[in-house]
Design an enzyme around this catalytic site. Structure first.
Site, PDB file in Angstrom:
ATOM      1  N   ASP A  74      -1.474  -3.797  13.828  1.00  0.00           N
ATOM      2  CA  ASP A  74      -0.510  -2.674  13.478  1.00  0.00           C
ATOM      3  C   ASP A  74      -1.081  -1.554  14.158  1.00  0.00           C
ATOM      4  OD1 ASP A  74      -2.819  -2.045  11.829  1.00  0.00           O
ATOM      5  OD2 ASP A  74      -1.755  -2.105   9.926  1.00  0.00           O
ATOM      6  N   ASN A 143      -0.903   0.227  -1.679  1.00  0.00           N
ATOM      7  CA  ASN A 143       0.374  -0.234  -2.366  1.00  0.00           C
ATOM      8  C   ASN A 143       0.946  -1.292  -2.191  1.00  0.00           C
ATOM      9  OD1 ASN A 143       0.764  -0.082   0.519  1.00  0.00           O
ATOM     10  ND2 ASN A 143       2.453   1.667   0.462  1.00  0.00           N
ATOM     11  N   HIS A 145       0.451  -3.224   0.687  1.00  0.00           N
ATOM     12  CA  HIS A 145       0.914  -3.588   2.118  1.00  0.00           C
ATOM     13  C   HIS A 145      -0.143  -4.551   2.662  1.00  0.00           C
ATOM     14  CE1 HIS A 145      -0.880   0.451   3.800  1.00  0.00           C
ATOM     15  NE2 HIS A 145      -1.802  -0.598   4.155  1.00  0.00           N
ATOM     16  N   GLU A 150       5.046  -2.546   4.780  1.00  0.00           N
ATOM     17  CA  GLU A 150       5.373  -1.878   3.386  1.00  0.00           C
ATOM     18  C   GLU A 150       6.057  -2.314   2.311  1.00  0.00           C
ATOM     19  OE1 GLU A 150       3.172   0.602   3.086  1.00  0.00           O
ATOM     20  OE2 GLU A 150       3.588   2.366   4.552  1.00  0.00           O
TER      21      GLU A 150
END
Ligand code: GLP
Length: 269
Positions: A74, A143, A145, A150
């Site tokens: 990423d 969270n 991810h 996401e």
């Protein structure tokens, strides 16, 4: 895509050093079996111990990275590989340079392209042209991810641009340098692309991740927790954790705790 039979592997190591060594063992085995392997590495703090172990093994000639291909997982949109906040730069300086990865071995996400949609599709094609990923190594975001997939990411998502959640931007603020604001978008390899990897290694360390690891492994697979989709990979998924991260799991019967032989004193130094 068929849903896996939940026969993925979980190994709980006593502490983060032992887990990092266990994760490095997976990388070593993949490269020993295929010196030309295509591998994606995560950023973040979780893999640092594994990087140290792998760099030490490379320095001792125990692992040869000379013909592997590294795919970045990423990157922030608009951030060049030279930018101090670049994830690609962070991976290069924190790990890839230490193991002698040459520029030609590294594929970075085309986050400065004019047409980001077309560029993401080309990146996806370049993974496919390489025969897919042989090993996808992932950390677990606070969270849920993986990469920057996401919450809300579907199991068949592909390499694409995604809006970062406030939680992820807040996480990035811990290390963000300079006055430039944290981008609100990133490009990430998709969940579906990761799920097609020949092997997936999810490395999770520390008590702060215990609740999210429970949601990832112990509750129904759901887009709210993108990491939970990894279970669809069945036996191709190896989850490696330390006891602190495993402390909320109720699936003890699955656990193959690492024995004393896996708790040796190998450090990255
Ligand atoms: C980061 C990256 C992920 C990483 C995750 C966890 O923002 N996008 O690739 O795995 O969040 O980071 P950490 O290991 O620091 O908890």
């Amino acid at each position: 895509m068929t849903i896996g039979s939940e026969n993925w592997n979980l190994t709980v190591f006593r502490d983060s050093l032992a887990a990092s060594q266990g994760a490095a063992d997976v990388v070593s085995a993949v490269i020993a079996g295929n010196p030309h392997a295509a591998i994606s590495f995560p950023t973040g703090s979780t893999p640092l111990g594994m990087f140290d172990v792998l760099a030490a093994r490379a320095a001792r000639g125990e692992i040869d990275f000379s013909v592997v291909t590294i795919f970045c997982l990423d990157e922030y949109v608009g951030v060049t590989p030279e930018d101090p906040n670049s994830l690609t730069r962070w991976l290069r300086e924190g790990f890839l340079n230490r193991i002698g990865i040459k520029p030609a071995q590294l594929r970075s996400l085309p986050v400065t392209a004019n047409d980001l949609i077309a560029a993401a599709a080309e990146y996806e094609e370049s993974i496919a042209a390489r025969g897919g990923l042989d090993l996808a190594i992932l950390g677990l975001g606070p969270n849920g991810h993986i990469g920057y997939n996401e919450p809300g990411s579907s199991a068949d998502s592909r390499t694409r641009v995604i809006e970062l959640t406030p939680e992820s931007r807040n996480q990035a603020s811990d290390y963000w340098e300079g006055a430039v604001p944290i981008p609100d978008r990133a490009m990430t390899i998709g969940v579906g692309t990761l799920l097609e990897a020949r092997q997936i290694l999810l490395l999770v360390l520390g008590e702060a991740k215990a609740g999210m690891l429970r949601r990832t492994l112990d509750e129904p697979m759901i887009a709210d927790v993108p990491a939970s989709w990894l279970r669809m990979a069945g036996p191709r998924l190896n989850v490696i954790v330390d006891e602190a991260a495993a402390s909320d799991l109720s699936i003890g019967r699955r656990v193959r705790s690492a024995g004393p032989d896996n708790r040796g004193g190998e450090s990255g130094e």
